[in-house]
Design an enzyme around this catalytic site. Structure first.
Site, mmCIF file in Angstrom:
data_model
loop_
_atom_site.group_PDB
_atom_site.id
_atom_site.type_symbol
_atom_site.label_atom_id
_atom_site.label_comp_id
_atom_site.label_asym_id
_atom_site.label_seq_id
_atom_site.Cartn_x
_atom_site.Cartn_y
_atom_site.Cartn_z
ATOM 1 N N CYS A 139 47.664 -9.284 15.227
ATOM 2 C CA CYS A 139 47.803 -10.692 15.593
ATOM 3 C C CYS A 139 47.172 -10.943 16.965
ATOM 4 O O CYS A 139 47.660 -10.450 17.976
ATOM 5 C CB CYS A 139 49.289 -11.061 15.608
ATOM 6 S SG CYS A 139 49.658 -12.668 16.292
ATOM 7 N N CYS A 165 49.408 -12.659 19.505
ATOM 8 C CA CYS A 165 50.439 -11.730 19.977
ATOM 9 C C CYS A 165 49.891 -10.828 21.083
ATOM 10 O O CYS A 165 50.537 -10.626 22.114
ATOM 11 C CB CYS A 165 50.937 -10.845 18.831
ATOM 12 S SG CYS A 165 51.626 -11.732 17.436
#
Length: 196
Positions: free
Chosen positions: A116, A119
């Site tokens: 991600c 993230c």
């Protein structure tokens, strides 16, 4: 040597020349300006430059010379690494330890994945935020791809990154970080302020 700094309260620095021994040099500064000339012990100006953007320590290397500068207030860390949560039992242990403190401590958990992008981008910003709340709040992260599904279900995670605040053994609030990082950090900061 000239230094541009945000805060001109500088004490001293060391100048390393790989051919010579360590030499101690003192700083001098003009309090009306952020431009700080470095003066060596013989009174001569040094030719290397170091730029300072915030609190802490900055190094510059050029032509076999390494300069280190020390700024006031370096005792407080600028980032604090978040610890990983590896299992449901580990999460239970963390929550129990936070509850047993004289003043129950909030826990921030960043639910993320290694694939991600948001993230990955958000994690260092959360580590800087962790430095702001170094003693009051503990920060952890969970890589959802490297833990059991039972742990992911316990957090009730459906989107990533999700930043949750846990206190008294239960999840109190969460921020889903699908928007700009600075907005997410502001929302997390507001969430923390409610519980400390």
């Amino acid at each position: 040597m000239a230094v541009s700094v945000a805060n001109s309260h500088i004490f001293c620095r060391e100048f390393y020349n790989y051919k010579d021994q360590n030499q101690q040099h003192c700083w001098s500064w003009n309090t009306g300006s952020n431009r700080v000339p470095l003066v060596n012990s013989a009174g001569g100006y040094l030719s290397e430059s170091v730029t300072k953007g915030g609190e802490g320590r900055r190094k510059s290397a050029a032509r076999g010379v390494r300069a280190e500068a020390f700024w006031q207030g370096t005792a407080k860390p600028t980032t604090v690494g978040m610890e990983p949560v590896t299992s449901t039992e580990h999460l239970d242990q963390i929550l129990l330890e936070a509850q047993q403190l004289p003043h129950p401590q909030p826990i921030i958990i960043d639910w993320m994945a290694s694939w991600c992008r948001k993230c990955i981008y958000l994690k260092p910003k959360l580590e800087k935020l962790a430095a702001e709340y170094n003693a009051a709040v503990k920060f952890y992260y969970v890589d959802v791809n490297s833990v059991s599904q039972a742990l992911v279900k316990r957090g009730n995670i459906s989107k990533m990154p999700t930043i949750q605040l846990w206190k008294d053994g239960e999840m109190k609030e969460e921020v889903i970080g699908g928007h700009k990082a600075w907005l997410v950090i502001d929302e997390v900061r507001e969430m923390i302020q409610k519980y400390i």
